[in-house]
Design an enzyme around this catalytic site. Structure first.
Site, PDB file in Angstrom:
ATOM      1  N   SER A 197       6.760   1.668  -2.279  1.00 34.49           N
ATOM      2  CA  SER A 197       6.609   0.908  -0.648  1.00 34.49           C
ATOM      3  C   SER A 197       6.111   0.043  -0.165  1.00 34.49           C
ATOM      4  O   SER A 197       5.413  -1.411  -0.868  1.00 34.49           O
ATOM      5  CB  SER A 197       6.159   2.239   0.482  1.00 34.49           C
ATOM      6  OG  SER A 197       4.772   2.052   0.660  1.00 34.49           O
ATOM      7  N   HIS A 198       7.092  -1.372   0.543  1.00 32.77           N
ATOM      8  CA  HIS A 198       6.483  -2.135   0.833  1.00 32.77           C
ATOM      9  C   HIS A 198       6.504  -2.215   2.459  1.00 32.77           C
ATOM     10  O   HIS A 198       7.451  -3.673   3.084  1.00 32.77           O
ATOM     11  CB  HIS A 198       7.014  -4.093   0.026  1.00 32.77           C
ATOM     12  CG  HIS A 198       5.711  -3.970  -0.248  1.00 32.77           C
ATOM     13  ND1 HIS A 198       5.906  -5.785  -0.714  1.00 32.77           N
ATOM     14  CD2 HIS A 198       4.757  -4.034  -0.673  1.00 32.77           C
ATOM     15  CE1 HIS A 198       4.752  -6.297  -0.759  1.00 32.77           C
ATOM     16  NE2 HIS A 198       4.569  -5.417  -1.190  1.00 32.77           N
ATOM     17  N   ASN A 199       6.655  -1.743   3.319  1.00 40.77           N
ATOM     18  CA  ASN A 199       5.867  -1.355   4.077  1.00 40.77           C
ATOM     19  C   ASN A 199       5.923  -1.926   5.480  1.00 40.77           C
ATOM     20  O   ASN A 199       6.988  -2.941   6.376  1.00 40.77           O
ATOM     21  CB  ASN A 199       5.636   0.283   5.063  1.00 40.77           C
ATOM     22  CG  ASN A 199       6.728   1.304   4.219  1.00 40.77           C
ATOM     23  OD1 ASN A 199       7.816   1.644   3.610  1.00 40.77           O
ATOM     24  ND2 ASN A 199       5.927   2.633   4.090  1.00 40.77           N
ATOM     25  N   ASP A 217       8.675  10.131  -5.399  1.00 43.03           N
ATOM     26  CA  ASP A 217       8.381   9.806  -4.813  1.00 43.03           C
ATOM     27  C   ASP A 217       7.596   8.405  -3.743  1.00 43.03           C
ATOM     28  O   ASP A 217       6.494   7.818  -4.160  1.00 43.03           O
ATOM     29  CB  ASP A 217       8.003  11.121  -3.537  1.00 43.03           C
ATOM     30  CG  ASP A 217       6.421  11.595  -4.505  1.00 43.03           C
ATOM     31  OD1 ASP A 217       5.657  11.091  -4.060  1.00 43.03           O
ATOM     32  OD2 ASP A 217       5.910  12.636  -4.245  1.00 43.03           O
ATOM     33  N   HIS A 240      -4.218   2.395   0.381  1.00 46.21           N
ATOM     34  CA  HIS A 240      -3.463   1.918  -0.924  1.00 46.21           C
ATOM     35  C   HIS A 240      -3.914   2.263  -2.544  1.00 46.21           C
ATOM     36  O   HIS A 240      -2.414   2.295  -2.995  1.00 46.21           O
ATOM     37  CB  HIS A 240      -3.053   0.042  -0.299  1.00 46.21           C
ATOM     38  CG  HIS A 240      -1.337   0.039  -0.967  1.00 46.21           C
ATOM     39  ND1 HIS A 240      -0.346   0.348  -0.853  1.00 46.21           N
ATOM     40  CD2 HIS A 240      -1.247  -0.971  -2.594  1.00 46.21           C
ATOM     41  CE1 HIS A 240       0.326  -0.085  -1.353  1.00 46.21           C
ATOM     42  NE2 HIS A 240      -0.090  -1.010  -2.461  1.00 46.21           N
ATOM     43  N   GLU A 261      -2.993 -11.781  -3.720  1.00 45.68           N
ATOM     44  CA  GLU A 261      -1.724 -10.865  -4.283  1.00 45.68           C
ATOM     45  C   GLU A 261      -0.416 -11.258  -4.635  1.00 45.68           C
ATOM     46  O   GLU A 261       0.857 -11.279  -4.847  1.00 45.68           O
ATOM     47  CB  GLU A 261      -1.423  -9.485  -3.947  1.00 45.68           C
ATOM     48  CG  GLU A 261      -2.585  -8.901  -3.232  1.00 45.68           C
ATOM     49  CD  GLU A 261      -2.190  -7.687  -2.567  1.00 45.68           C
ATOM     50  OE1 GLU A 261      -1.264  -7.087  -2.260  1.00 45.68           O
ATOM     51  OE2 GLU A 261      -3.068  -6.376  -2.328  1.00 45.68           O
ATOM     52  N   ARG A 263       7.678  -5.045 -12.281  1.00 49.29           N
ATOM     53  CA  ARG A 263       6.480  -5.251 -12.811  1.00 49.29           C
ATOM     54  C   ARG A 263       6.366  -4.015 -13.726  1.00 49.29           C
ATOM     55  O   ARG A 263       5.598  -3.643 -14.609  1.00 49.29           O
ATOM     56  CB  ARG A 263       6.090  -6.171 -12.518  1.00 49.29           C
ATOM     57  CG  ARG A 263       6.146  -7.667 -12.187  1.00 49.29           C
ATOM     58  CD  ARG A 263       4.852  -8.743 -11.723  1.00 49.29           C
ATOM     59  NE  ARG A 263       4.151  -8.343 -11.313  1.00 49.29           N
ATOM     60  CZ  ARG A 263       4.684  -8.714  -9.028  1.00 49.29           C
ATOM     61  NH1 ARG A 263       6.212  -9.058  -9.583  1.00 49.29           N
ATOM     62  NH2 ARG A 263       3.836  -8.096  -8.464  1.00 49.29           N
ATOM     63  N   ASP A 264       6.204  -3.261 -12.748  1.00 49.21           N
ATOM     64  CA  ASP A 264       5.068  -1.902 -12.674  1.00 49.21           C
ATOM     65  C   ASP A 264       6.885  -0.811 -13.658  1.00 49.21           C
ATOM     66  O   ASP A 264       5.721  -0.259 -14.608  1.00 49.21           O
ATOM     67  CB  ASP A 264       5.803  -0.990 -11.971  1.00 49.21           C
ATOM     68  CG  ASP A 264       4.349  -0.808 -10.563  1.00 49.21           C
ATOM     69  OD1 ASP A 264       3.047  -1.271 -11.467  1.00 49.21           O
ATOM     70  OD2 ASP A 264       4.821  -0.014  -9.613  1.00 49.21           O
TER      71      ASP A 264
END
Length: 773
Positions: free
Chosen positions: A111-113, A518, A58, A330, A133-134
């Site tokens: 993603s937050h899969n 992407d 990740h 996190e 935030r990014d």
């Protein structure tokens, strides 16, 4: 060997590092030996945790970096009028693209899969919060959101539970923070059962001189922690996202973060206000994946400096947290900011105004070390670059799956072709499937009108917003696409097709495509067959990007997406931003008035492989994905944009999943009372099902006023574009289809088709007797 660090103040952390502990942290034995070589000693448990999250897939992209190098990160065109890359992929939290007049857009998809499978609401909500935030970390004000979602079939109670949680989580966070969600795409397929895909995208605007970087520079400059306090939620989230989901994954609930959109709204405004103060901010970094660990080491690595932090100064919302927990938490809505020494009061006053923490927790140091103290003891000491630039890099084995040889040789001869009665019964069945049906049940939960800039709401080929930049307006279009079935059956064609469809969707909206981000969703890369689909999909995307001269500005890789049956279908999702020059060029997919002529660009479809028709009607996943001729696509898109700017196009809509008839019906579903008279005459030997429901690429439906029909067709012929009139818009509310030279008639009532289409998701989500979960 270097001298070992002193014992940790928390005795729980003073464990002997065993092979079992290394494995529990997702590190390979050879990776652990590399850590020992870097440190010159055995790591302690806090350091082991730090390396494990930073060297996870990740954060490090250790299995994908070799493929990501295939993507173009800048335009080949020299000195483009717009679209110049200002911040390239991998340089910062998000890429930045010039849109003219000294303005730019920052955009990215993430993603937050896995978190969304374990905790659907929180997983999806914090995915939205993280991508926002990014964007504002770059100095940009977020102005739109989109998302790409993949679920199993809605006949499953578990899938319905996931859909409810994910959609409500996305809606909650975006609506509360006040950023319009202008659409995206949603697909339902059994391969996503037990491993949904939740990809969130955000775009923001900024001036060129507002771009901020995430580098720690200037020895002695203070390091500030700003935002929400740290808790134990999200521990090990980056590592959690870098392994397969199993039946035991529910035990990983602590790895799912908890979000607070109202806190993030305060943080957003405080950060943007702080960044407007000249020369105050040296560097800024979101505490996303890997939390304080990632933000600390990445800023030091980019700045080629050292950094020291004291965990006793970190705001905490739980008592008794140790160094391992604080560094790997996190918790959401937090940032790390490096400011100019001597100007501490300025940042503290801004955050006091917004009632947020702004605490100096460290400073920039000479050298290259990241040093962490807790309760007066050094609990971690390592080279910052070892966590970012020295992560392992793997070249995985790729083997073509055996099933592809069989599926590529498949021919539809064994299937009976449709007659007129078959055509009549097939169209409603396709419109009834949630993948092809209306998505209002989802989109009506999103506030897409907040900020009052939405020009094209969810439901058309692309969403469009109007943003005020200085004294002028810019119209930004955004489209998301990705077809897992195509990539499963032919990953290279699937990759090319995803990019081609996204650019085609933008052209249908009147936009010129500028850049792409992407989200690459695949299974376990250690499986050669999975890595083959990964490699070939990326190769297809890269070739398409090069053909269009569209740079890739960043994104996300999500691997280990597997369930009990194996890997999901390979699902690269692309999100492309486009620019529309004038408000009059904004184009939607919906016909407006009776009498409009319907023109098909690209000719009648003739491929059946990988189609939704085969899946829904015949229960088959066979054939090859449709082929894509990128030169033809480019020519057609350029022609369409020229005709839109000339004022000859009322509506434009691309043919994609479901084929020709589904696309025609979709053009009728905005204005009540309209109908169509369509004439289709396939060439001798062509299958009727492939013509009406095949998904051949490079096809666009255009609605033009009768007065412009001849000029449109003449311009198409002059430009080498295949185009022909296939019908007319009527006012009788009927969809009439004439087939072949005998003009065999098939009729539907548009309102019946609309009701089927609109209720495809809703009726499955609200079944009588269903326990709401």
């Amino acid at each position: 060997m270097s001298t070992a660090l002193p014992p940790n103040p928390d005795p729980v952390l003073n464990k002997v590092i065993t092979p079992e502990l290394v494995e529990q942290h997702g590190l390979l034995p050879e990776e652990y030996q590399t850590i020992i070589r870097i440190l010159g000693r055995e790591p302690n448990l806090t350091e082991l945790g730090i390396f494990s999250v930073m060297w996870s897939e990740h954060c490090s992209y250790k299995n994908s970096r070799v493929l990501l190098k295939l993507f173009p990160n800048d335009k080949a065109e020299e000195n483009p009028e717009v679209g110049r890359v200002l911040v390239k992929a991998g340089e910062e939290n998000a890429g930045v693209i010039d849109i003219g007049g000294g303005w730019a857009v920052a955009f990215k998809i993430e993603s937050h899969n896995h978190p969304s499978f374990v905790e659907p609401f929180e997983g999806a909500a914090t995915g939205v919060g993280g991508i926002i935030r990014d964007i504002f970390t770059m100095g940009a004000r977020p102005v739109l959101l989109t998302n790409s979602l993949r679920f199993g079939e809605l006949e499953s109670a578990e899938v319905r539970h996931l859909v409810r949680g994910v959609v409500s989580g996305i809606a909650h966070y975006g609506n509360c923070i006040g950023i319009p969600n202008i659409g995206g795409d949603i697909n339902f397929d059994p391969c996503y059962e037990g491993n949904p895909l939740v990809n969130a995208q955000c775009l923001g605007i900024l001036r060129h001189d507002q771009i901020k970087r995430g580098a720690a520079s200037g020895t002695g400059n203070p390091v500030y922690y700003v935002g929400a306090p740290t808790g134990r939620d999200g521990l090990g989230g980056a590592s959690f996202a870098s392994r397969e989901l199993t039946e035991e994954s529910q035990a990983d609930r602590p790895a799912v973060q908890k979000g607070d959109p109202f806190m993030e709204k305060l943080l957003l405004e405080a950060c943007l206000e702080m960044m407007e103060i000249p020369d105050l901010v040296v560097g800024i970094q979101d505490m996303g994946a890997a939390g304080l660990t990632c933000s600390t080491c990445e800023t030091a690595s980019r700045g080629e400096t050292g950094i020291e932090i004291d965990l006793d100064l970190v705001p905490q919302r739980e008592t008794g947290m140790n160094s391992y927990e604080i560094m790997l938490s996190e918790s959401q809505e937090r940032m790390l900011v490096i400011v100019k020494k001597g100007r501490e009061q300025e940042i503290e006053e801004v955050f006091e105004k917004w009632d947020l923490h702004a605490v100096q927790v460290g400073q920039v140091m000479d050298g290259d070390r990241m040093v962490v103290r807790h309760r007066g003891v050094v609990v971690a000491d390592m080279p910052a670059r070892s966590l970012t630039d020295e992560a392992p890099l793997y070249h995985r084995e790729a083997v073509q799956p055996a099933y592809m040889k069989t599926t590529w040789n498949w021919q539809p001869d064994a299937l009976a072709d449709l007659d007129s009665e078959g055509v009549k019964s097939t169209l409603p069945k396709l419109l009834d499937h949630p993948t092809l049906g209306g998505k209002q049940w989802v989109w009506r939960q999103y506030d897409h009108m907040v900020m009052a800039g939405t020009v094209v709401a969810p439901g058309s080929d692309a969403g469009v917003v109007c943003v005020h930049v200085g004294d002028e307006k810019k119209y930004l279009a955004m489209a998301n696409d990705g077809n897992g079935r195509y990539c499963c059956l032919d990953p290279y064609r699937g990759g090319v097709g995803a990019m081609a469809e996204c650019v085609r969707n933008l052209a249908c909206s009147g936009a010129r495509a500028l850049a792409m981000t992407d989200n690459l969703n695949f299974g376990n890369p250690n499986k050669p067959e999975v890595f083959y689909t990964f490699r070939e999909s990326v190769r297809g995307l890269a070739d398409a990007c090069n053909a269009y001269d569209i740079p890739v500005t960043g994104g996300n890789v999500s691997l280990y997406n597997e369930n009990q049956a194996g890997a999901i279908d390979p699902t690269p999702v692309v999100s492309v931003v486009g620019l529309i020059e004038e408000s009059g060029h904004v184009t939607r997919q919906f016909c407006r008035d009776p009498g409009e002529k319907l023109v098909l660009i690209g000719g009648l479809p003739d491929e059946l492989g990988a189609s939704q028709y085969l899946k829904i009607i015949h229960g088959l996943k066979v054939g090859r994905a449709p082929k894509v001729d990128l030169e033809v696509e480019k020519t057609q898109n350029a022609f369409l944009l020229t005709e839109i700017r000339a004022g000859r196009v009322v509506a434009a809509h691309d043919l994609s999943e479901g084929g020709l008839l589904v696309a025609l019906v979709e053009m009728l579903l905005d204005t009540g009372g309209l109908g169509m008279d369509i004439k289709v005459d396939p060439e001798p030997g062509r299958r009727l099902d492939a013509t009406l429901f095949g998904e051949s690429q490079g096809r666009i439906l255009v609605s033009v006023e009768p007065v412009h029909e001849e000029a449109f067709l003449t311009a198409a012929e002059a430009g080498g574009v295949i185009a022909g009139t296939i019908g007319v818009v009527t006012d009788d509310g009927r969809f009439n289809l004439g087939l072949g030279s005998d003009n065999v008639a098939v009729h539907w009532t548009v309102e019946d088709l609309r009701e089927t289409w609109e209720k495809s998701i809703e009726k499955r989500m609200e079944r009588p007797g269903l326990v709401q979960t």
